[in-house]
Design a protein around this motif. Sequence first.
Motif, mmCIF file in Angstrom:
data_model
loop_
_atom_site.group_PDB
_atom_site.id
_atom_site.type_symbol
_atom_site.label_atom_id
_atom_site.label_comp_id
_atom_site.label_asym_id
_atom_site.label_seq_id
_atom_site.Cartn_x
_atom_site.Cartn_y
_atom_site.Cartn_z
ATOM 1 N N LEU A 1 17.612 -7.465 3.624
ATOM 2 C CA LEU A 1 16.753 -6.726 2.785
ATOM 3 C C LEU A 1 16.962 -5.200 2.446
ATOM 4 N N ALA B 1 9.534 -8.302 5.779
ATOM 5 C CA ALA B 1 9.519 -8.156 4.359
ATOM 6 C C ALA B 1 8.074 -6.796 4.006
ATOM 7 N N VAL C 1 8.453 -5.988 0.337
ATOM 8 C CA VAL C 1 8.729 -7.251 -0.355
ATOM 9 C C VAL C 1 7.483 -8.269 -0.144
#
Length: 212
Positions: A120, A160, A165
Amino acid sequence: MSAGTGNAEFPWQYDEHTRYMVMGDSLGSGYGAIPQTNGYAFELYREGIVDQIAHTLFCNASVIGVTSADVLANQVPQAYVFHPDIVTLTVGGNDLARIMEGADAGQVLSEFQENLNAILYRLVVDLGTTVYIANLYVIDKIPGADMIIPVFNQIVAGVAGSYGVAVADVYGAFQDRSGLLVIDKPGASPTEVHPTNAGHKAIADAFASVMH
């Protein structure tokens, strides 16, 4: 007439098209769907969820059997070539399969967390890509899955969240529903843990709910 195409004239210049990249494991490749082009990612593309079909460049980098380490080592470099605007990511199921093979659960989860963080960081921070990631569904016929999957999903949500995200809640989409996994079909192998066409549709719907 597809909702994604409409009556618009197709633009034959692609520089400003939305670049959609599918990354991860067999879920992204459409494994379990018949035909595989009924997989979740193809559904998102076909239904114009990412953007209108005529305004989308579609790249599916997903590979059956890959782990988070494989995604980091092999698929992330491809993203630096394609420069996606949007990525949908499904990863972790094959990491967890190592636990079934006897690997230490704590070590597997720790390595997954480290790999996901690196994935990520590169996609979101370095490339500026908008990423959507799925959590995992529970497979009732696998002993202990109901305990390990929630822990795994907490890790996904935590990593996340640190990058902004959005998480597609596939776990919730599959809960208390039947017919979504091949393993539920008569005569299916006990190791066949992939989604059916209906399962892939449920995954697509989970992604769509956080993409709009």
